[in-house]
Write an enzyme that holds these catalytic residues in place. Sequence first.
Site, PDB file in Angstrom:
ATOM      1  CD1 TRP A 323       2.114  -5.618   2.574  1.00  0.00           C
ATOM      2  CD2 TRP A 323       2.728  -3.396   1.746  1.00  0.00           C
ATOM      3  NE1 TRP A 323       2.959  -4.863   3.374  1.00  0.00           N
ATOM      4  CE2 TRP A 323       3.198  -3.706   3.528  1.00  0.00           C
ATOM      5  CE3 TRP A 323       3.467  -2.288   1.934  1.00  0.00           C
ATOM      6  CZ2 TRP A 323       4.334  -2.703   4.014  1.00  0.00           C
ATOM      7  CZ3 TRP A 323       3.523  -0.951   2.345  1.00  0.00           C
ATOM      8  CH2 TRP A 323       4.328  -1.746   3.848  1.00  0.00           C
ATOM      9  CG  HIS A 324       1.957   0.126  -1.762  1.00  0.00           C
ATOM     10  ND1 HIS A 324       2.524  -0.967  -2.405  1.00  0.00           N
ATOM     11  CD2 HIS A 324       3.648   1.160  -1.656  1.00  0.00           C
ATOM     12  CE1 HIS A 324       3.770  -0.745  -2.942  1.00  0.00           C
ATOM     13  NE2 HIS A 324       4.447   0.081  -1.715  1.00  0.00           N
ATOM     14  N   GLY A 325      -2.282  -0.001  -0.441  1.00  0.00           N
ATOM     15  CA  GLY A 325      -3.514   0.584   0.259  1.00  0.00           C
ATOM     16  C   GLY A 325      -4.985  -0.111  -0.693  1.00  0.00           C
TER      17      GLY A 325
END
Lengths: 522, 79
Positions: A323-325
């Site tokens: 989700w963060h990258g």
Amino acid sequence: MPIVILGFFICQKIKNQSISILWLISSSLFFYGWWNTKYLILIIISVLTNFALGLIIERTRSKVFLILGLLFNIALIGYFKYANFFVDNINLFIGANIHLNKVILPLAISFFTFQQIAYLVDTYRGQAKQYQFLHYCLFVTFFPQLIAGPIVQHKEMMPQFKLGRFYSLRAKNLAIGVSIFAIGLFKKIVIADGISVYATPMFDAAEINVQLTFFEAWFGTLAYSMQLYFDFSGYSDMAIGLAQIFGLKLPVNFFSPYKALNIADFWRRWHITLSRLIREYLWDPISLSLTRLGFKYRLSSVSFFLLATIVPTLFTFFWVGLWHGAGWNFIIFGLLHGSFIVIFNLWTKIKQNYPRVKIIKNRHVVNSIAWIITFVSVLIGWVFFRAESFTGAKNIVLAMFGYNHITLSPYLLGKIGPLEEVLLQKGFKFEGMFGNGVLGNEPFTAIQMILFLLVSCLVLPNCQQIFSKYKPYISTYHEAVFAYPKWFFWRPTIKWIILTVFFFMMALLSLNKESEFLYFQF
Amino acid sequence: MNNRLQELTKIFIEVFGDESIVLDYETSSSDIDKWDSLNNMHLIVAIEDFYKIRFELKEIQSLQNVGELCEFVDKYLEG
């Protein structure tokens, strides 16, 4: 910004709720379009499609349309956020040579996509009521929260749009909102941007294989942990403050995460709105079905633990990471935290089996040890989170664990007596603690500042606690007790006005430096 | 009704491995240390298994306290 508030104030005088909402939606879209006009169309298409799908799903309760909706959103975010990563890896692993033009990540796509996925799922489950179109648009695009969270849920926002409180600008809301905003701005501009000068050089040096010293690696990572927390939580405070000016409450996103005494508690305090989203829509359904499976086949306790705890935890945290990258370092970050949670679970299970065994009796000692283990785990996670490459992260972690020897100050030579001999034998060196200069010319000033911030994180109350008398937010974390002296709590007094002005002034004075929101790219 | 509470107490004690647990209708997850989102599913499925019932996910997620848990169990056993 002041124009938006003024405009809202005028709309309120007209006493037409639709106009007020339209005003906020167009301001939000204006802010979004300022960054990149091309992607303005993207967010509009996303909102229109999801609203239409929501209507159909509500009428028909058709699973086909739910799946269609999920596919639409996943395709959108898959293309814009993960396509490059995916193609790069295919090229790497099978040696193909697919060329894809670099896709620029649309601002805030994770936030508005997942908010809407949750909305579709709830509609399918019959937990979303028929909403007005304008309310829905505002729910998704409302500018304070659009760019970097908190991730709001329709069931907590929509009802607020119906209340009269929202449509009237009130002095109390304005005072509270501006004060929270000032705190957030100060955290972001003064603290986070200020401390970043001690974090960035260390991470840059690690990428080009500089032999970092033990202390550089630790303090660089510590500096980054402060930068990330003050940046992101400052941004969330600003969002809560802005929303409050318009009479809306947003969910609290951070609750002093570095005070956590175990890793599960850390995730209940850190980026709370993401954790609860993941918990409700990913963790709960998966762990429920796997636990049922475990019961059905009467698994032994080891296989049961594997199936009902390890599998869902690692799976969930894999997605938290992604989700963060789009990058392997984020996946490692996720899996690392997943493993921490598993280990923590295992530990509580062991403690359960031996309830009478207590090695250390003193509660403060136990808590201190628990805090150190938790915080060090979090720091190691941040190394992978921040580092640009796996090699960079590896270099830092190795230095943190003394792989490059622990080097002490040469001034100590000849001053510590027999201890010197012992330390030399243990592999310590006396070549200076900060040889690479990544903490600037005055590393001890840097250390003082970093430690000062760390202690502040541990002893000061958070925004939710400071404003707890007025509750200008939606509570997301329930702490049993907190006893702070009275003067910690915000009141509409001269003292707090002066403080607010001070925060604003400090932020404005530092504003000319280049500044970047860390979380914009997520 | 009281019977139900006793049955549930037994399940709680077994799942959380804590003999000292005493339940009343107001007991919620914040009263029991080990009752967190990680252990919640284990507890829920243990209850399902004992009564041979199946909750819906949205019921599990809306659960506030033991009283509501009793109501859900009753609802399924009657229906």
